[in-house]
Design a protein around this motif. Structure first.
Motif: not given
Length: 195
Positions: A57-58, A61-62, A64-65, A99, A102, A105-106
């Protein structure tokens, strides 16, 4: 899909995914929008080697960003793959839901969507062996992070996406079980007549 018991290397996963993209997704025109970004090297393929779900999941996150910040001319879309952690389709479905959360959330709702592919993909209301499921089957569990702007451009060319979906199901049925399995292995398969 029968895969060897040994964990594949990141390079093996990458090669299998590229073959699947080239010979199935693009070669059979399962996604009419894939070729343009693939030939321009705008598809980022990331093989996660996370040992557990939190680490995966980290990675998500990476990615997605990264996709949110990078120029679309450099990376239009991202495939995030984990060859072993998400082998169970029900567990994978749970991760797909995480996902999607996420994305929210972002603050990327309306900017990025999550599509998904899996070796044992099964549409709701189908049997596991239904050939229609092969339209979303991939060599390894894959989260596809897609820019909403790319989807909007694609919608201009294909205002009715159901046409693509229906065509792909008909294609899988025309290929039969052995053809679908070959597609999943990333083998080059000739289009049946009428496609």
């Amino acid at each position: 899909m029968s895969q060897s018991l040994a964990k594949p290397t990141a390079e093996e996963v990458l090669v299998a995914t590229q073959k699947w993209l080239e010979n199935a997704v693009i070669g059979l025109n399962l996604c009419p929008f894939a070729k343009a970004v693939y030939v321009k090297n705008q598809v980022r393929i990331v093989v996660s080697e996370a040992k557990h779900l939190d680490a995966f999941l980290e990675d998500l996150d990476r990615e997605l960003l990264h996709l949110a910040e990078v120029d679309p001319q450099e990376t239009d879309t991202t495939l995030l793959i984990h060859p072993t952690l998400l082998a169970d389709f029900l567990t994978f479905n749970d991760v797909v839901a995480i996902a999607e959360e996420a994305v929210d959330e972002h603050g990327l709702e309306g900017k990025i969507q999550v599509a998904n592919f899996h070796p044992d993909y099964q549409f709701d209301g189908t049997e596991l062996e239904d050939l229609s499921n092969y339209t979303n089957r991939s060599p390894y569990p894959t989260l596809h992070l897609i820019r909403e702007s790319s989807i909007e451009k694609a919608a201009e060319a294909f205002p009715d996406p159901a046409v693509i979906f229906d065509r792909n199901i008909a294609l899988m049925e025309a290929l039969g079980r052995s053809g679908c399995e070959a597609v999943l292995r990333g083998e080059k398969v000739d289009l049946p007549k009428g496609f």
